[in-house]
Design a protein around this motif. Structure first.
Motif, PDB file in Angstrom:
ATOM      1  N   GLU A   1       0.850  -1.195   0.000  1.00  0.00           N
ATOM      2  CA  GLU A   1       0.000   0.000   0.000  1.00  0.00           C
ATOM      3  C   GLU A   1       0.883   1.242   0.000  1.00  0.00           C
ATOM      4  O   GLU A   1       1.988   1.234   0.500  1.00  0.00           O
ATOM      5  CB  GLU A   1      -0.858   0.008   1.271  1.00  0.00           C
ATOM      6  CG  GLU A   1      -1.969  -1.012   1.291  1.00  0.00           C
ATOM      7  CD  GLU A   1      -3.141  -0.600   0.427  1.00  0.00           C
ATOM      8  OE1 GLU A   1      -3.607  -1.429  -0.357  1.00  0.00           O
ATOM      9  OE2 GLU A   1      -3.580   0.556   0.539  1.00  0.00           O
ATOM     10  N   LYS A   2       0.348   2.297  -0.556  1.00  0.00           N
ATOM     11  CA  LYS A   2       1.117   3.524  -0.561  1.00  0.00           C
ATOM     12  C   LYS A   2       1.345   3.993   0.869  1.00  0.00           C
ATOM     13  O   LYS A   2       0.490   3.863   1.733  1.00  0.00           O
ATOM     14  CB  LYS A   2       0.395   4.596  -1.367  1.00  0.00           C
ATOM     15  CG  LYS A   2      -0.968   4.994  -0.811  1.00  0.00           C
ATOM     16  CD  LYS A   2      -1.615   6.035  -1.702  1.00  0.00           C
ATOM     17  CE  LYS A   2      -2.946   6.489  -1.145  1.00  0.00           C
ATOM     18  NZ  LYS A   2      -3.597   7.504  -1.999  1.00  0.00           N
ATOM     19  N   LEU A   3       2.519   4.511   1.066  1.00  0.00           N
ATOM     20  CA  LEU A   3       2.869   5.052   2.368  1.00  0.00           C
ATOM     21  C   LEU A   3       2.403   6.496   2.482  1.00  0.00           C
ATOM     22  O   LEU A   3       2.486   7.256   1.527  1.00  0.00           O
ATOM     23  CB  LEU A   3       4.382   5.008   2.562  1.00  0.00           C
ATOM     24  CG  LEU A   3       5.034   3.625   2.631  1.00  0.00           C
ATOM     25  CD1 LEU A   3       6.539   3.779   2.740  1.00  0.00           C
ATOM     26  CD2 LEU A   3       4.502   2.833   3.781  1.00  0.00           C
ATOM     27  N   PHE A   4       1.934   6.845   3.641  1.00  0.00           N
ATOM     28  CA  PHE A   4       1.618   8.230   3.945  1.00  0.00           C
ATOM     29  C   PHE A   4       2.742   8.751   4.834  1.00  0.00           C
ATOM     30  O   PHE A   4       2.987   8.218   5.910  1.00  0.00           O
ATOM     31  CB  PHE A   4       0.275   8.344   4.667  1.00  0.00           C
ATOM     32  CG  PHE A   4      -0.905   8.033   3.802  1.00  0.00           C
ATOM     33  CD1 PHE A   4      -1.276   6.728   3.553  1.00  0.00           C
ATOM     34  CD2 PHE A   4      -1.643   9.052   3.222  1.00  0.00           C
ATOM     35  CE1 PHE A   4      -2.370   6.434   2.736  1.00  0.00           C
ATOM     36  CE2 PHE A   4      -2.744   8.778   2.415  1.00  0.00           C
ATOM     37  CZ  PHE A   4      -3.104   7.458   2.172  1.00  0.00           C
ATOM     38  N   PHE A   5       3.408   9.795   4.361  1.00  0.00           N
ATOM     39  CA  PHE A   5       4.550  10.332   5.073  1.00  0.00           C
ATOM     40  C   PHE A   5       4.167  11.562   5.890  1.00  0.00           C
ATOM     41  O   PHE A   5       3.324  12.362   5.484  1.00  0.00           O
ATOM     42  CB  PHE A   5       5.650  10.746   4.086  1.00  0.00           C
ATOM     43  CG  PHE A   5       6.443   9.602   3.529  1.00  0.00           C
ATOM     44  CD1 PHE A   5       5.994   8.898   2.421  1.00  0.00           C
ATOM     45  CD2 PHE A   5       7.644   9.228   4.112  1.00  0.00           C
ATOM     46  CE1 PHE A   5       6.732   7.847   1.892  1.00  0.00           C
ATOM     47  CE2 PHE A   5       8.394   8.176   3.589  1.00  0.00           C
ATOM     48  CZ  PHE A   5       7.936   7.487   2.480  1.00  0.00           C
ATOM     49  N   GLY A   6       4.852  11.728   7.015  1.00  0.00           N
ATOM     50  CA  GLY A   6       4.793  12.994   7.724  1.00  0.00           C
ATOM     51  C   GLY A   6       5.697  14.008   7.049  1.00  0.00           C
ATOM     52  O   GLY A   6       6.408  13.686   6.092  1.00  0.00           O
ATOM     53  N   SER A   7       5.673  15.226   7.551  1.00  0.00           N
ATOM     54  CA  SER A   7       6.463  16.290   6.921  1.00  0.00           C
ATOM     55  C   SER A   7       7.907  16.303   7.401  1.00  0.00           C
ATOM     56  O   SER A   7       8.710  17.089   6.910  1.00  0.00           O
ATOM     57  CB  SER A   7       5.813  17.652   7.175  1.00  0.00           C
ATOM     58  OG  SER A   7       5.652  17.853   8.566  1.00  0.00           O
ATOM     59  N   GLY A   8       8.239  15.432   8.346  1.00  0.00           N
ATOM     60  CA  GLY A   8       9.629  15.248   8.714  1.00  0.00           C
ATOM     61  C   GLY A   8      10.081  16.056   9.907  1.00  0.00           C
ATOM     62  O   GLY A   8       9.495  17.089  10.252  1.00  0.00           O
ATOM     63  N   THR A   9      11.129  15.570  10.549  1.00  0.00           N
ATOM     64  CA  THR A   9      11.839  16.302  11.597  1.00  0.00           C
ATOM     65  C   THR A   9      13.274  16.470  11.134  1.00  0.00           C
ATOM     66  O   THR A   9      13.959  15.472  10.847  1.00  0.00           O
ATOM     67  CB  THR A   9      11.839  15.550  12.938  1.00  0.00           C
ATOM     68  OG1 THR A   9      10.510  15.484  13.435  1.00  0.00           O
ATOM     69  CG2 THR A   9      12.737  16.250  13.954  1.00  0.00           C
ATOM     70  N   GLN A  10      13.705  17.723  11.031  1.00  0.00           N
ATOM     71  CA  GLN A  10      15.090  18.007  10.663  1.00  0.00           C
ATOM     72  C   GLN A  10      15.948  17.925  11.922  1.00  0.00           C
ATOM     73  O   GLN A  10      15.806  18.757  12.820  1.00  0.00           O
ATOM     74  CB  GLN A  10      15.203  19.384  10.030  1.00  0.00           C
ATOM     75  CG  GLN A  10      16.622  19.766   9.627  1.00  0.00           C
ATOM     76  CD  GLN A  10      17.165  18.892   8.526  1.00  0.00           C
ATOM     77  OE1 GLN A  10      16.581  18.783   7.453  1.00  0.00           O
ATOM     78  NE2 GLN A  10      18.302  18.246   8.768  1.00  0.00           N
ATOM     79  N   LEU A  11      16.807  16.912  11.990  1.00  0.00           N
ATOM     80  CA  LEU A  11      17.687  16.751  13.139  1.00  0.00           C
ATOM     81  C   LEU A  11      19.074  17.273  12.805  1.00  0.00           C
ATOM     82  O   LEU A  11      19.667  16.852  11.810  1.00  0.00           O
ATOM     83  CB  LEU A  11      17.780  15.268  13.542  1.00  0.00           C
ATOM     84  CG  LEU A  11      18.752  14.954  14.680  1.00  0.00           C
ATOM     85  CD1 LEU A  11      18.283  15.593  15.980  1.00  0.00           C
ATOM     86  CD2 LEU A  11      18.912  13.446  14.850  1.00  0.00           C
ATOM     87  N   SER A  12      19.566  18.172  13.639  1.00  0.00           N
ATOM     88  CA  SER A  12      20.915  18.709  13.473  1.00  0.00           C
ATOM     89  C   SER A  12      21.721  18.354  14.704  1.00  0.00           C
ATOM     90  O   SER A  12      21.362  18.757  15.821  1.00  0.00           O
ATOM     91  CB  SER A  12      20.881  20.219  13.293  1.00  0.00           C
ATOM     92  OG  SER A  12      20.169  20.573  12.137  1.00  0.00           O
ATOM     93  N   VAL A  13      22.794  17.600  14.500  1.00  0.00           N
ATOM     94  CA  VAL A  13      23.669  17.202  15.600  1.00  0.00           C
ATOM     95  C   VAL A  13      24.944  18.041  15.507  1.00  0.00           C
ATOM     96  O   VAL A  13      25.639  18.023  14.482  1.00  0.00           O
ATOM     97  CB  VAL A  13      24.000  15.698  15.535  1.00  0.00           C
ATOM     98  CG1 VAL A  13      24.879  15.308  16.721  1.00  0.00           C
ATOM     99  CG2 VAL A  13      22.723  14.869  15.518  1.00  0.00           C
ATOM    100  N   LEU A  14      25.214  18.789  16.591  1.00  0.00           N
ATOM    101  CA  LEU A  14      26.360  19.705  16.563  1.00  0.00           C
ATOM    102  C   LEU A  14      27.552  19.143  17.338  1.00  0.00           C
ATOM    103  O   LEU A  14      27.365  18.318  18.243  1.00  0.00           O
ATOM    104  CB  LEU A  14      25.947  21.054  17.153  1.00  0.00           C
ATOM    105  CG  LEU A  14      24.720  21.712  16.507  1.00  0.00           C
ATOM    106  CD1 LEU A  14      24.409  23.007  17.201  1.00  0.00           C
ATOM    107  CD2 LEU A  14      24.942  21.941  15.019  1.00  0.00           C
TER     108      LEU A  14
END
Lengths: 114, 111
Positions: free
Chosen positions: A101-114
């Motif tokens: 089945e087609k996947l429904f995606f969220g809009s994402g979390t941008q993770l930045s590791v410093l």
């Protein structure tokens, strides 16, 4: 149309810290996934989850990663000790049936590791 | 791991013309193929799919063609519209639902 929601949209953390990325899949969906996309690279599969256990995981999903469905609505991805190379956009996805089945995606979390 | 390849990182077409996005795969275990569209700051959204038992699937302006012998699929958009400007990901899925994505092709449709 129902949607997958992810929080936060951006997460900045120090190397070695633990992070938890949160997702609320579509309410009647049964299969849940995490993908990530490092800037400029392709979308990569991390893990799939069904019936409260991991179904499949990629080689990226090592012991530093874990997933959990703590209640009936949330689906979380935990990175225990973040590394610089964990910096990426993390997408949660869900689907109703495990039949391509087609996947429904969220809009994402941008993770930045410093 | 380059099981799904999109060799063109970008494509620019004029509004009203046809856009053709290509995708190649190497794993003969893939049995289902999908195209996703992604706008900036959003997650990928499903566009169209095709099973390996078919060679063509059409949905409005979007048609996907599958050539199993060549391990090649393509997405045709006709006529192209400026709102189609996005990154398009080809994805291939195995029977265990393990899905692999290509690197994406950025389509720009010029008015």
């Amino acid at each position: 149309e129902p949607e997958v929601t992810q929080t936060p949209s951006h997460q900045v953390t120090q190397m070695g810290q633990e992070v938890i990325l949160r997702c609320v899949p579509i309410s009647n969906h049964l299969y849940f996934y995490w993908y990530r996309q490092i800037l400029g690279q392709k979308v990569e599969f991390l893990v799939s989850f069904y019936n409260n256990e991991i179904s499949e995981k990629s080689e990226i999903f090592d012991d530093q990663f874990s997933v959990e469905r703590p209640d009936g609505s949330n689906f979380t991805l935990k990175i225990r000790s973040t590394k610089l190379e964990d910096s990426a956009m993390y997408f949660c996805a869900s689907t109703l049936r495990d039949t391509n089945e087609k996947l429904f995606f969220g809009s994402g979390t941008q993770l930045s590791v410093l | 791991d380059q099981q799904v390849k999109q060799n063109s990182p970008s494509l620019s077409v004029q509004e009203g013309r046809i856009s053709i996005l290509n995708c190649d795969y190497t794993n003969s275990m893939f049995d289902y193929f999908l195209w996703y569209k992604k706008y900036p700051a959003e997650g990928p959204t499903f566009l169209i799919s095709i099973s390996s038992i078919k060679d063509k699937n059409e949905d409005g302006r979007f048609t996907v063609f599958l050539n199993k012998s060549a391990k090649h699929l393509s997405l045709h958009i006709v006529p192209s519209q400026p709102g189609d400007s996005a990154v398009y990901f080809c994805a291939a899925s195995m029977p265990n639902n393990d899905m692999r994505f290509g690197a994406g092709t950025r389509l720009t449709v010029k008015p």
